[in-house]
Write a protein that holds these residues in place. Structure first.
Motif, short mmCIF file in Angstrom:
data_model
loop_
_atom_site.label_atom_id
_atom_site.label_comp_id
_atom_site.label_asym_id
_atom_site.label_seq_id
_atom_site.Cartn_x
_atom_site.Cartn_y
_atom_site.Cartn_z
N HIS A 243 106.43 -15.59 11.49
CA HIS A 243 105.10 -15.42 12.19
C HIS A 243 104.09 -16.60 12.62
O HIS A 243 104.29 -16.66 13.99
CB HIS A 243 104.79 -14.16 11.35
CG HIS A 243 105.59 -13.24 11.34
ND1 HIS A 243 106.06 -12.35 11.75
CD2 HIS A 243 105.43 -12.66 10.07
CE1 HIS A 243 107.17 -11.39 11.06
NE2 HIS A 243 106.29 -12.00 9.65
N HIS B 98 115.97 -8.31 8.81
CA HIS B 98 115.99 -6.98 8.36
C HIS B 98 116.95 -6.00 8.12
O HIS B 98 117.13 -5.11 8.67
CB HIS B 98 115.02 -6.13 7.87
CG HIS B 98 113.56 -7.30 7.54
ND1 HIS B 98 113.55 -7.90 6.55
CD2 HIS B 98 112.60 -7.65 8.45
CE1 HIS B 98 111.83 -8.13 6.29
NE2 HIS B 98 111.78 -8.62 7.97
N LYS C 150 111.58 -15.29 -0.07
CA LYS C 150 110.35 -14.82 0.44
C LYS C 150 109.18 -14.92 0.20
O LYS C 150 109.31 -14.31 -1.12
CB LYS C 150 111.39 -13.80 1.53
CG LYS C 150 110.14 -12.84 2.36
CD LYS C 150 109.99 -13.68 4.25
CE LYS C 150 109.73 -13.29 5.05
NZ LYS C 150 109.60 -11.95 5.32
N HIS D 244 115.57 -14.48 10.42
CA HIS D 244 114.63 -13.34 10.63
C HIS D 244 114.88 -12.04 10.73
O HIS D 244 115.64 -12.25 12.01
CB HIS D 244 113.06 -13.73 10.28
CG HIS D 244 111.97 -12.48 9.62
ND1 HIS D 244 110.96 -13.60 9.54
CD2 HIS D 244 112.77 -11.87 9.73
CE1 HIS D 244 110.31 -12.94 8.76
NE2 HIS D 244 110.75 -11.74 9.31
N ASP E 198 113.09 -11.13 13.10
CA ASP E 198 112.87 -9.85 12.19
C ASP E 198 113.29 -8.44 12.70
O ASP E 198 112.89 -7.45 13.09
CB ASP E 198 110.85 -9.82 12.91
CG ASP E 198 110.03 -9.07 11.33
OD1 ASP E 198 111.27 -9.47 10.04
OD2 ASP E 198 109.02 -9.51 11.52
#
Ligand SMILES: [Zn+2]
Length: 396
Positions: free
Chosen positions: A232, A65, A171, A63, A303
């Protein structure tokens, strides 16, 4: 054909340890692992010695970005970038991942499929498994990335459009998120029926679905919709963190991949988390420790990119935190290599050091199977058999 032979003090091959290995690479792949200090080096191979080091598969972050720059306000920074500036920033993010030994990333949210364009442009990159813009509700969490859709027909069309663009995973933002003002982290963004259609349509196209879910209700709906993964997995009921036994049981027995948002890099001067997160964090970590103890499929989905303590390449800190949550170091290493590769759908070529697997490798000083902190000392990184970070001793 030139071959490379790597000799190290030990190898963690993605599942188990080998002492004094000689690892042979050719044409971007691992061809052989010879155990023992006396293993002969083939005549045509270039030998690279990594004394005292441990070889591992390149790490896999489930995960990230790449479109978020890890700065104090990544959302505004992204809005200020045109396409060229965005791709340049994503290239820098990708390079930072590689420098930390992360050779595969699953990008769970870009702007308008920019991760696919970065991948097509090529260059020295980690392998990028891409979701494109997350499917979200109008005005919902990360709507500014371009993935808003509504209603059963709307979400079905959105999944189909993503599949046609060539994404690897869908997602879906099942609840609100902390990055988006006005979105509700305690509430769902889609009806149970919409979520079911997202999964149904994705699976029809052969794509797995992972759901961003902070809200307890969103975790429940995602499980009922038969998602493949949950990011999460905060289980926030509006007041506190709640992990009902029957929900934990469903997560474990259905082998739903839980992307634990672990991993915080030290920030100069320190940086406090948002107040709500700070209040919830102890119970959230306890819930994830419970899931790990219960045998759930937990991986580190950091993340990376969303804040200064989450820079690109933060995964080694995340794997160390999985040890804090109760995994042994080899279990955490497996979670960050072989298991993470499976979760990303590339388990047949990534996440192991074995004949036929891609020669994406990391060497670290010391022994991370005993001290997971050794992951923070990378000495060499290879992608498809080529050094992207060379050991100092053989620098050229
Ligand atoms: Zn995310």
């Amino acid at each position: 054909m030139t071959r490379t032979a790597l000799r190290a003090a030990r190898l963690f091959d993605g599942t188990a340890c080998v002492d004094d290995p000689l690892v042979l690479l050719a044409d971007g792949r691992v061809t052989e692992v010879r155990p023992g200090r006396d293993a002969p080096v083939p005549d045509d191979a270039e030998l690279v010695e990594l004394p005292g080091a441990t070889l591992l598969p390149g790490l896999v972050d489930t995960h990230v970005h790449l479109a978020f720059d890890g700065g104090p306000d990544p959302v505004t920074a992204l809005a200020d970038r045109d396409e060229d500036a965005l791709l340049a920033a994503m290239g820098a993010a990708a390079a930072a991942q590689l420098a930390a030994g992360v050779t595969t990333v699953r990008d769970l949210g870009d702007r308008d499929f920019s991760a696919l364009r970065l991948r097509e442009r090529g260059g020295s990159l980690p392998t990028i498994v891409a979701a494109g813009p997350p499917i979200t509700s109008p005005g919902g969490h990360c709507h500014f990335l371009g993935g808003a859709a509504q209603g059963v027909a709307g979400v079905r069309a959105a999944v189909r459009a993503h599949a046609e663009r060539g994404v690897d995973v869908i997602k879906v933002m099942a609840s609100g998120g902390m990055l988006t003002e006005g979105s509700d982290i305690a509430g769902g963004q889609f009806s149970a029926g919409e979520l079911r259609v997202v999964v149904e349509e994705a699976h029809r196209h052969g794509l797995p679905v992972t759901a961003h879910a902070h809200a307890l209700t969103a975790v429940r709906d995602a499980v009922d919709a038969r998602v493949d993964g949950i990011e999460h997995c905060t289980c926030f009921d509006g007041e506190r963190i709640v992990l009902p036994p029957e929900l934990a049981d469903a997560l474990v027995t259905r082998r739903i991949a839980i992307g634990s948002t672990v991993g915080l890099a030290p920030v100069p001067g320190g940086m406090a988390p948002p107040p709500l997160l700070a209040r919830l964090l102890p119970d959230l970590l306890a819930a994830h420790a419970t899931l790990i103890r219960a045998g759930a499929l937990v991986v580190a989905g950091t993340d990376a990119g969303i804040a200064p303590p989450k820079p690109h390449g933060v995964l080694p800190y995340g794997l160390a935190q999985l040890v804090d949550l109760g995994m042994t170091p080899p279990e955490a290493l497996r979670a960050g290599t072989a298991t993470a590769a499976q979760v990303c759908g590339v388990g047949d070529r990534k996440g192991r050091v074995a004949p036929g697997y891609d020669a994406d490798l990391l060497a670290v000083a010391g022994d991370p199977t005993v001290d997971i902190g050794a992951l923070l000392a990378p000495v060499a990184v290879l992608v498809a058999g080529r050094f992207v970070r060379r050991p100092a001793a053989v620098a050229s």
